[in-house]
Each structure stands twice: as C-alpha cells, then as structure tokens.
Design a protein around this motif. Structure first.
Motif, PDB file in Angstrom:
ATOM      1  N   ILE A   5      -5.228  -4.803  -0.661  1.00 35.29           N
ATOM      2  CA  ILE A   5      -4.269  -5.083   0.048  1.00 35.29           C
ATOM      3  C   ILE A   5      -3.097  -5.548  -0.982  1.00 35.29           C
ATOM      4  O   ILE A   5      -3.267  -6.358  -1.704  1.00 35.29           O
ATOM      5  N   SER A  25      -3.458  -2.211   4.662  1.00 40.40           N
ATOM      6  CA  SER A  25      -4.633  -2.402   5.186  1.00 40.40           C
ATOM      7  C   SER A  25      -5.718  -1.505   4.593  1.00 40.40           C
ATOM      8  O   SER A  25      -5.196  -0.259   4.136  1.00 40.40           O
ATOM      9  N   GLU A  27      -9.507   0.523   5.494  1.00 37.72           N
ATOM     10  CA  GLU A  27     -10.553   0.539   6.627  1.00 37.72           C
ATOM     11  C   GLU A  27     -11.219   1.756   6.067  1.00 37.72           C
ATOM     12  O   GLU A  27     -11.019   2.778   6.487  1.00 37.72           O
ATOM     13  N   ARG A  67      -2.605 -10.949   4.517  1.00 34.60           N
ATOM     14  CA  ARG A  67      -3.926 -11.589   4.653  1.00 34.60           C
ATOM     15  C   ARG A  67      -3.958 -12.760   5.715  1.00 34.60           C
ATOM     16  O   ARG A  67      -4.656 -12.786   6.740  1.00 34.60           O
TER      17      ARG A  67
END
Length: 98
Positions: A5, A25, A27, A67
């Motif tokens: 990030i 982000s 994932e 964050r």
C-alpha cells in the motif's frame, strides 16, 4: 517484488498503459490503484499484479493514512475541507520500461 500500500507502480497494459498509479489496496493477485485524477479513492482501478510494474518508491505518509483510514487531503496543521491538499511527488517513468 511484493506490492505494498502506498507504492507507486506503472501500468503495463490497458487503456492506462504507462500511467503512474498508487497502490490503494492489495487482495491476493489483484491490486486496487488510484491516481487522484481519473481513478479516485471512491472508485479505484482493479488490476492484476502481472499488469503493473512496481517501483521502489513508497509514499509512507500516504500509506499510513490509507491503513488508518485517515483523511487523505489534510496537511499537517490544516483541518479537513480547508482546501489545502498535500502533494505527492511521483517519480518519472524509467526509460525503456516498455
């Protein structure tokens, strides 16, 4: 290189090829990218990690705000909505990347 990030990356494919973007982000094999112009925080671009070129540049202050889910446009000593956005310097694209 693992993507983090706040890291600046360059798009290697798609209509945004060559654009500098910041990782919002991560994932799995996908990252969500923003640039502050076309792709804002409200609607990040989803892209596979194989379609980006990571750089070694990480905007630590912005990454920490992401964050912590903090307000991203404030500068030290200014209130949200004051119209004083902080600036993030994105390094130029390295020659011969594509």
């Amino acid at each position: 290189m693992e993507v983090q990030i706040g890291q600046v990356v360059y798009s290697k494919s798609g209509h945004d090829k060559g654009d500098a973007l910041m990782v919002f982000s991560v994932e799995g094999e996908y990252v969500y990218l923003v640039d502050g112009r076309r792709r804002k925080l409200e609607k990040p671009k989803r892209k596979k990690t194989m379609h980006i070129q990571p750089t070694s540049y990480i905007e630590e202050e912005t990454a920490e705000k992401i964050r912590c889910k903090a307000y991203l446009l404030d500068t030290p000593g200014s209130a949200p909505g004051s119209g004083t956005p902080s600036t993030v310097r994105i390094p130029p694209s390295p020659e011969g990347l594509w």
